[in-house]
Design an enzyme around this catalytic site. Structure first.
Site, short mmCIF file in Angstrom:
data_model
loop_
_atom_site.label_atom_id
_atom_site.label_comp_id
_atom_site.label_asym_id
_atom_site.label_seq_id
_atom_site.Cartn_x
_atom_site.Cartn_y
_atom_site.Cartn_z
CD GLU A 245 -3.09 0.90 2.19
OE1 GLU A 245 -3.96 0.05 1.94
OE2 GLU A 245 -3.09 1.60 3.22
NE ARG A 271 -5.83 36.00 -12.61
CZ ARG A 271 -7.00 36.63 -12.51
NH1 ARG A 271 -7.87 36.61 -13.49
NH2 ARG A 271 -7.31 37.28 -11.40
CD GLN A 282 13.32 34.90 -10.51
OE1 GLN A 282 13.55 35.21 -9.35
NE2 GLN A 282 14.25 34.78 -11.44
#
Ligand SMILES: Cc1cc2nc3c(=O)[nH]c(=O)nc-3n(C[C@H](O)[C@H](O)[C@H](O)COP(=O)(O)OP(=O)(O)OC[C@H]3O[C@@H](n4cnc5c(N)ncnc54)[C@H](O)[C@@H]3O)c2cc1C
Length: 382
Positions: A245, A271, A282
């Site tokens: 798992e 955007r 940055q």
């Protein structure tokens, strides 16, 4: 060392990404809000044997090797934004199907693996108890001999798939004095067992489309053929299932990271603020670069652990390293994805908002991050 996918692995990846994108993503936000387990989508995944990726074909599974199955899970995490469904499949596959495949008798495998692989049987794993979580082997659920069977008494909690499970792989003490060393036994308990009861689904922060509950055993009688792997073999079975798992669930996270990275890049390119794409700042591009580094490093750790499943004598440390890094990386990557989208990333129903809520759970299940650090420290002789 060759890090490229084989032609077959690439084909498998493409198949599952295409399936997940076209079949699994509709209505995820609504299901998440309503906390609905999508049983019909579970069955669609079963048609592709996603719940039986490792299971040999003769028992109704896809018969994939561990690394290829891990690549398939990564593709699921990438293609499907339903973190709850992805998790429910993994909890079923890794903590229930793997133990039955590895430790069941031929008769047990023929009885359960075909249905588990095609999704017609839903399985849950019941180890955690109200007073034993991280110290799972301190469990107090008892299984006492009764004729040729056993009677189970005790309470389990945080049982993923519990409310909808047909079969519950349950760990109980058959010899409390022996404890971890031969005192714990794994049982396959069917839902229709008199004395077995599950509580209502928990209301939780993330993974809301997978259901989790308490499980109560009140003089629940099982036949001797419900024992998995022999009386006293439970600790080893559970520990092995956790190795699988911790390794393979990380694949879902890697796929999710890739999806979030691409979402963030897309938004950062389009955007505009102050006349510039925000990706030119940055403050946005560097966290996105860090997302890429986390993804690539996590993928290598996870592939390494997966390639050693079934080969190395003990992969507990590899699995713990991969699980710790990947689950924590997913939280960081999800947070950076939200940051990239600004206020929109926080609005209920937005993919990044749900991803961040889902990510938190990964640092808790299969052993918390602290427990993974304990395992690694132990292997370092500390
Ligand atoms: C989404 C989800 C799904 C789950 N699914 C299942 C399931 O299907 N079946 C199942 O049996 N269980 C399941 N669990 C339970 C899970 O395994 C436990 O939550 C986990 O083991 C931690 O146990 P606990 O919650 O009781 O926390 P506790 O053990 O009480 O821990 C509380 C805090 O103490 C820290 N801590 C505890 N012991 C130590 C230690 N020795 N050293 C350092 N720090 C320590 C922990 O890291 C944690 O931060 C699930 C949990 C979650 C969140």
């Amino acid at each position: 060392m060759d890090f490229s996918l084989s032609g077959e692995q690439q084909q498998l990846r493409d198949e599952i990404v295409a399936f997940a994108r076209s079949e699994l993503n509709g209505g995820t936000a609504e299901r998440d809000r309503a906390q609905t387990f999508p049983h019909e989508l579970w069955l669609k995944c079963g048609e592709r044997r996603l719940q039986g990726l490792f299971v040999p074909e003769e028992y109704g599974g896809r018969g994939l090797d561990p690394l290829s199955a891990t690549i398939a899970l990564e593709a699921l995490g990438y293609g499907s934004g339903d973190g709850g469904l992805n998790f429910a499949i993994c909890a079923h596959l890794l903590a229930c199907v793997v133990p039955i495949w590895k430790h069941g008798t031929d008769e047990q495998k023929r009885r359960y693996l075909p249905g588990l692989s095609n999704g017609s049987i839903v399985a849950a794993n019941a180890m955690s108890e109200p007073d034993s979580g991280s110290d799972a082997f301190a469990l107090t659920t008892r299984a006492q001999p009764d004729g040729d069977g056993f009677r189970l008494n005790g309470t389990k909690t945080f049982c993923s798939n519990g409310p909808c499970a047909d079969l519950i792989v349950t760990y109980a003490a058959t010899d409390p004095a022996k404890g971890y060393y031969g005192g714990i036994t794994a049982f396959m308990v069917r839902r229709d067992t008199p004395g077995l009861r599950t509580g209502p689904p928990f209301d939780k922060l993330g993974l809301r489309t997978s259901h989790m509950s308490e499980v109560f055993f009140e003089d629940a009688r099982v036949e001797g053929n419900a024992v998995l792997g022999g009386v006293g073999a439970g600790s080893g079975i559970f520990a092995q299932s956790m190795d699988w798992e911790r390794t393979c669930l990380g694949a879902i996270h890697i796929g999710a990271m890739q999806r979030l990275l691409e979402l963030a890049i897309g938004h950062a390119r389009t955007r505009k603020m102050s006349g510039e794409a925000i990706g030119k700042f940055q403050g946005i591009s560097h966290p996105i670069a860090d997302m890429k580094v986390q993804l690539e490093a996590g993928r290598l750790l996870m592939y390494r652990a997966a390639s050693r499943l079934d080969h190395a004598r003990d992969i507990a440390m590899d699995a713990a390293i991969a699980k710790l890094f990947v689950s924590e990386a997913l939280v960081a990557v999800s947070q950076d994805a939200v940051r990239t989208f600004g206020g929109y990333g926080l609005i209920e129903g937005h993919e990044t908002e749900r991803a961040l809520r889902d990510a938190v759970a990964g640092t808790l299940y299969s052993g918390t991050s602290e427990i993974q650090r304990n395992i690694i420290s132990r292997w370092l002789g500390l």
